[in-house]
Design an enzyme around this catalytic site. Structure first.
Site, PDB file in Angstrom:
ATOM      1  N   GLY A  19       0.769  -1.196   0.217  1.00 29.34           N
ATOM      2  CA  GLY A  19      -0.128  -0.198   0.094  1.00 29.34           C
ATOM      3  C   GLY A  19       0.873   1.205   0.267  1.00 29.34           C
ATOM      4  N   ASN A  90       3.628   4.087   9.596  1.00 32.09           N
ATOM      5  CA  ASN A  90       2.730   3.840   8.659  1.00 32.09           C
ATOM      6  C   ASN A  90       1.938   2.566   8.936  1.00 32.09           C
ATOM      7  OD1 ASN A  90       1.415   4.087   5.857  1.00 32.09           O
ATOM      8  ND2 ASN A  90       2.817   2.064   5.364  1.00 32.09           N
ATOM      9  N   TYR A 155     -10.717   0.149  15.113  1.00 29.16           N
ATOM     10  CA  TYR A 155      -9.594   0.872  14.310  1.00 29.16           C
ATOM     11  C   TYR A 155      -9.675   2.338  14.692  1.00 29.16           C
ATOM     12  CZ  TYR A 155      -7.516   2.287   9.952  1.00 29.16           C
ATOM     13  OH  TYR A 155      -6.527   2.958   8.911  1.00 29.16           O
ATOM     14  N   THR A 190      -5.439   1.163  -2.783  1.00 28.16           N
ATOM     15  CA  THR A 190      -4.615   0.191  -2.609  1.00 28.16           C
ATOM     16  C   THR A 190      -5.137  -1.398  -2.072  1.00 28.16           C
ATOM     17  OG1 THR A 190      -4.525   0.344  -0.174  1.00 28.16           O
ATOM     18  CG2 THR A 190      -3.252   1.951  -1.353  1.00 28.16           C
TER      19      THR A 190
END
Length: 286
Positions: A19, A90, A155, A190
């Site tokens: 990604g 990331n 998340y 992605t």
């Protein structure tokens, strides 16, 4: 100025084999920068970079939840390239399910990567940056670090935590001339929704809307609005210019959602104002 004005910069990028992370590594190597890239699979990373000059790449197999592995990776990068100029936290993955459905183990594993892994790396790199009075930390959050959707509770919780620690960090290291930014993308085109999206081990009755939303996300790949190459270029621009705001949104979808969230929060604050101010201690005249 934290970003080198002469010679190649040295970047430390986590979550580099898929990604946005992979696209960022590709662009950095093409520019001639030095890149220490962490991944759970160096074979996957090197295979993805087979057509690119990797002489300035240090691929590091790292479990970010293991603090000693992170310390060793930073030491290896420093030995190879010297000072680390830019750190990009990331690494991460999605976990899609109702709050009730996510197990203790599942949410802890998520936080290990997206919160504690980032924290491990910050502890490892900040002492050197403070001594040099130079460096840049870029933490990749999400629009879901500013707003929330049903089914994305775990998340969002991890991204909200990353946002909070990043905002505190920015104030703590400003006097050391270390820059700090949050990157808050919307949906990028992605493989995240294929390769980096997990579902809970069990489901509960009563969440038909979340099942529908899950199916919609699993069918979404290839239709996302955001261009990962442009997003990677934007991250490089953030590092090079040093002029981006603490919260750097990427994508018109992210911009729209953030604007709506600010408006909603403002309404809540104003609606709740009478009760809020009623809880102050009222001093009586002597």
């Amino acid at each position: 100025m934290p970003y080198p004005t002469t010679g190649p910069a040295t970047w430390f990028v986590t979550g580099a084999s898929l990604g946005l992370g992979l696209e960022l590594v590709k662009q950095l190597l093409a520019r001639g920068d030095n890149v220490a890239a962490t991944t759970r699979s160096t074979a996957r990373l090197t295979a993805a970079l087979e057509s690119i000059d990797t002489s300035r790449l240090l691929a590091l197999p790292v479990n970010l939840a293991d603090e000693q592995e992170v310390v060793d990776a930073v030491a290896a990068a420093t030995d190879r390239f010297g000072a680390i100029d830019v750190v990009v936290n990331n690494a991460g993955y999605g976990l899609l399910g109702a709050v009730e459905e996510i197990s203790d183990t599942e949410v802890r594993e998520l936080f290990d990567v997206q919160v504690f892994g980032a924290w491990n790396l910050l502890r490892a790199v900040l002492p050197g940056m403070r001594v040099r009075r130079s460096g840049h930390v870029i933490n990749v959050s999400s629009i879901l670090g500013l707003t929330a959707f049903p089914g994305w509770g775990a998340y969002c919780a991890a991204k909200y935590a990353l946002e909070g620690l990043t905002q505190s960090l920015a104030g703590e290291v400003a006097d050391a001339e270390i820059r700090v930014n949050l990157i808050e993308p919307g949906y990028l085109r992605t493989d995240f929704l294929r390769a980096s999206l997990r579902l809970p081990g069990r489901t509960a009755d009563g969440y038909a809307a979340i099942r529908e939303m899950t199916d919609a996300h699993l069918a979404m790949p290839g239709t996302q609005l955001g261009d990962p190459a442009k997003a990677a270029t934007a991250i490089i621009t953030v590092a090079e210019t040093g002029t981006a705001p603490l919260h750097q949104i990427l994508g018109s979808d992210s911009y729209g959602l953030a604007t709506a969230r600010v408006q909603s929060l403002t309404r809540d604050i104003e609606t709740g104002r009478p009760l809020a101010v009623s809880t102050d201690i009222t001093e009586t005249a002597g």
